[in-house]
Structure formats: C-alpha cells, structure tokens
Design a protein around this motif. Structure first.
Motif, PDB file in Angstrom:
ATOM      1  N   VAL A   1      11.316   4.333  19.189  1.00 44.10           N
ATOM      2  CA  VAL A   1      11.022   4.188  17.769  1.00 44.10           C
ATOM      3  C   VAL A   1       9.664   4.820  17.493  1.00 44.10           C
ATOM      4  CG1 VAL A   1      10.608   2.496  15.941  1.00 44.10           C
ATOM      5  CG2 VAL A   1      12.353   2.050  17.666  1.00 44.10           C
ATOM      6  N   THR A   2       9.591   5.637  16.438  1.00 39.32           N
ATOM      7  CA  THR A   2       8.327   6.280  16.077  1.00 39.32           C
ATOM      8  C   THR A   2       7.815   5.826  14.716  1.00 39.32           C
ATOM      9  OG1 THR A   2       9.524   8.161  15.162  1.00 39.32           O
ATOM     10  CG2 THR A   2       8.802   8.344  17.457  1.00 39.32           C
ATOM     11  N   SER A   3       8.475   4.852  14.104  1.00 40.26           N
ATOM     12  CA  SER A   3       7.986   4.336  12.822  1.00 40.26           C
ATOM     13  C   SER A   3       8.472   2.908  12.602  1.00 40.26           C
ATOM     14  CB  SER A   3       8.422   5.245  11.671  1.00 40.26           C
ATOM     15  OG  SER A   3       9.810   5.384  11.639  1.00 40.26           O
ATOM     16  N   LEU A   4       7.755   2.212  11.750  1.00 38.61           N
ATOM     17  CA  LEU A   4       8.089   0.840  11.382  1.00 38.61           C
ATOM     18  C   LEU A   4       8.256   0.763   9.873  1.00 38.61           C
ATOM     19  CD1 LEU A   4       5.335  -1.002  13.453  1.00 38.61           C
ATOM     20  CD2 LEU A   4       7.742  -0.855  14.043  1.00 38.61           C
ATOM     21  N   LEU A   5       9.132  -0.102   9.425  1.00 40.22           N
ATOM     22  CA  LEU A   5       9.305  -0.385   8.002  1.00 40.22           C
ATOM     23  C   LEU A   5       8.584  -1.702   7.725  1.00 40.22           C
ATOM     24  CD1 LEU A   5      13.112   0.362   7.819  1.00 40.22           C
ATOM     25  CD2 LEU A   5      11.296   1.790   6.915  1.00 40.22           C
ATOM     26  N   VAL A   6       7.683  -1.681   6.743  1.00 40.46           N
ATOM     27  CA  VAL A   6       6.875  -2.868   6.454  1.00 40.46           C
ATOM     28  C   VAL A   6       6.768  -3.035   4.946  1.00 40.46           C
ATOM     29  CG1 VAL A   6       4.629  -3.989   6.772  1.00 40.46           C
ATOM     30  CG2 VAL A   6       5.502  -2.458   8.541  1.00 40.46           C
ATOM     31  N   GLU A   7       6.873  -4.291   4.505  1.00 44.47           N
ATOM     32  CA  GLU A   7       6.623  -4.611   3.100  1.00 44.47           C
ATOM     33  C   GLU A   7       5.608  -5.731   3.034  1.00 44.47           C
ATOM     34  OE1 GLU A   7       8.979  -6.555  -0.626  1.00 44.47           O
ATOM     35  OE2 GLU A   7       9.980  -4.911   0.413  1.00 44.47           O
ATOM     36  N   LEU A   8       4.612  -5.562   2.188  1.00 41.63           N
ATOM     37  CA  LEU A   8       3.603  -6.596   2.001  1.00 41.63           C
ATOM     38  C   LEU A   8       4.087  -7.635   0.996  1.00 41.63           C
ATOM     39  CD1 LEU A   8       0.330  -4.464   1.813  1.00 41.63           C
ATOM     40  CD2 LEU A   8       1.300  -5.661   3.779  1.00 41.63           C
ATOM     41  N   ARG A   9       3.653  -8.854   1.218  1.00 40.43           N
ATOM     42  CA  ARG A   9       3.990  -9.942   0.307  1.00 40.43           C
ATOM     43  C   ARG A   9       3.291  -9.698  -1.038  1.00 40.43           C
ATOM     44  NH1 ARG A   9       6.376 -14.031   2.534  1.00 40.43           N
ATOM     45  NH2 ARG A   9       5.519 -13.896   4.606  1.00 40.43           N
ATOM     46  N   ASP A  10       3.984  -9.926  -2.113  1.00 43.22           N
ATOM     47  CA  ASP A  10       3.451  -9.766  -3.473  1.00 43.22           C
ATOM     48  C   ASP A  10       2.936  -8.352  -3.746  1.00 43.22           C
ATOM     49  OD1 ASP A  10       3.928 -12.505  -3.956  1.00 43.22           O
ATOM     50  OD2 ASP A  10       1.992 -13.027  -3.069  1.00 43.22           O
ATOM     51  N   ALA A  11       3.524  -7.360  -3.106  1.00 48.86           N
ATOM     52  CA  ALA A  11       3.112  -5.973  -3.335  1.00 48.86           C
ATOM     53  C   ALA A  11       3.718  -5.475  -4.646  1.00 48.86           C
ATOM     54  CB  ALA A  11       3.583  -5.076  -2.183  1.00 48.86           C
ATOM     55  N   PRO A  12       2.963  -4.676  -5.402  1.00 44.45           N
ATOM     56  CA  PRO A  12       3.555  -4.095  -6.612  1.00 44.45           C
ATOM     57  C   PRO A  12       4.573  -3.029  -6.215  1.00 44.45           C
ATOM     58  CG  PRO A  12       1.357  -3.216  -6.237  1.00 44.45           C
ATOM     59  CD  PRO A  12       1.582  -4.268  -5.205  1.00 44.45           C
ATOM     60  N   SER A  13       5.508  -2.756  -7.106  1.00 42.62           N
ATOM     61  CA  SER A  13       6.488  -1.712  -6.808  1.00 42.62           C
ATOM     62  C   SER A  13       5.782  -0.360  -6.798  1.00 42.62           C
ATOM     63  CB  SER A  13       7.607  -1.717  -7.853  1.00 42.62           C
ATOM     64  OG  SER A  13       7.119  -1.229  -9.082  1.00 42.62           O
ATOM     65  N   HIS A  14       6.412   0.611  -6.152  1.00 37.67           N
ATOM     66  CA  HIS A  14       5.823   1.948  -6.096  1.00 37.67           C
ATOM     67  C   HIS A  14       5.691   2.534  -7.507  1.00 37.67           C
ATOM     68  CE1 HIS A  14       6.085   1.675  -1.831  1.00 37.67           C
ATOM     69  NE2 HIS A  14       7.395   1.660  -1.818  1.00 37.67           N
ATOM     70  N   VAL A  15       6.645   2.227  -8.373  1.00 36.26           N
ATOM     71  CA  VAL A  15       6.605   2.719  -9.752  1.00 36.26           C
ATOM     72  C   VAL A  15       5.419   2.099 -10.500  1.00 36.26           C
ATOM     73  CG1 VAL A  15       7.857   2.769 -11.941  1.00 36.26           C
ATOM     74  CG2 VAL A  15       9.086   3.165  -9.803  1.00 36.26           C
ATOM     75  N   ALA A  16       5.244   0.785 -10.377  1.00 33.59           N
ATOM     76  CA  ALA A  16       4.127   0.113 -11.049  1.00 33.59           C
ATOM     77  C   ALA A  16       2.787   0.624 -10.525  1.00 33.59           C
ATOM     78  CB  ALA A  16       4.227  -1.395 -10.840  1.00 33.59           C
ATOM     79  N   LEU A  17       2.707   0.885  -9.224  1.00 36.69           N
ATOM     80  CA  LEU A  17       1.473   1.408  -8.639  1.00 36.69           C
ATOM     81  C   LEU A  17       1.161   2.811  -9.156  1.00 36.69           C
ATOM     82  CD1 LEU A  17      -0.584   0.275  -6.675  1.00 36.69           C
ATOM     83  CD2 LEU A  17       0.710   1.286  -4.805  1.00 36.69           C
TER      84      LEU A  17
END
Length: 154
Positions: A16-32
């Motif tokens: 594996v050369t990458s990880l998928l990660v999501e932060l808690r309470d993260a804004p959406s990419h669109v909102a960011l």
C-alpha cells in the motif's frame, strides 16, 4: 503484468502506498473551496482553511513518528513522509506516503490513526479483488430483453 507486479511484493503480498483518511467535523471540499475563494476576494486569510491545514500537519507528524512505518535493514526505523495529499469523496483525503507498506502494516497504521480523537476514519488505499462475474445475479428482473439490458454483457 507490470502493474500487478508493482502492487504485489514477494509471494503475492499486497503493498500500500497511500491511506484514506477523514477528519472528524471536517468541512466538505466544496465548502473549503468556497471559503478560500471568499477570503481571496476580500484579501483576507481563510481561517477555516488554515485550521484544516494545521490539523493535517498534525496527522502527517503522527505518521512520521508511527512505529508501524516499518524497519530498514539493520534495524534503523524508516522515516515515512506524506508526499502528497489529495481530496477524495466529500471530506476525505488520500495521503500518498513515501514508503510502500505491506497491507497488514498499513491496516495497523490506519488503526493507530483512528485512535486519534480528530480522525473520523482511516483505511489503507488498497486494491480489492474483482468480484466473480461468472454467475448472473438472482434478481428476476435481470435476464431477458425486457430486464436490465444495460447490465448484460455485449
């Protein structure tokens, strides 16, 4: 064939050369993106984007210090860096790491990340084996010209 060889190490062990990660309470990419655009139009700093950047830097520091990063020959700890971070999905990121890890080590690393209070979920970005498509689904609407014709083989 070369692609399959690059995905599998000795004895077919997947790396594996990458990880998928999501932060808690993260804004959406669109909102960011909207927040960054609004800040650029007003010639001000985007505090939301800066906060997210700091949160991701903490994750990257955690990965660099993680013992699951493996060992180099001779027992010296391998240094692991996040080479690139790309948005995926609504709020998650793909963290491309500097060293390929066996799948079990990547799973252990994802489990370590999930112990952090600011991480909603983490998983290795690995290839899944293809589903067996030799048998037709048991759905009664699937077969025939009046059924789900778009799912039929050409």
């Amino acid at each position: 064939m070369a692609l399959a060889a690059s995905l599998c190490g000795p004895a077919g062990a997947q790396t594996v050369t990458s990880l998928l990660v999501e932060l808690r309470d993260a804004p959406s990419h669109v909102a960011l993106a909207k927040d960054r655009d609004a800040a650029a139009q007003q010639s001000s700093k985007s505090t939301v984007a800066e906060l997210q950047q700091l949160r991701w830097q903490a994750i990257e520091q955690h990965l660099a210090a993680a013992p699951a990063a493996g060992q180099r020959k001779g027992g010296a700890p391998a240094s692991m860096r996040v080479l690139r971070r790309d948005p995926v999905g609504d709020r998650a990121q793909v963290l491309r790491i500097s060293q390929a890890l066996p799948l079990d080590q990547a799973q252990a690393l994802a489990a370590q990340l999930m112990q952090r209070s600011d991480v909603a979920w983490a998983a290795p970005n690995s290839r899944e084996s293809r589903a067996d498509v030799a048998s037709a689904p048991s759905d009664s609407s699937f077969p025939g010209p009046q059924g789900q014709w778009w799912l039929q083989p050409v």
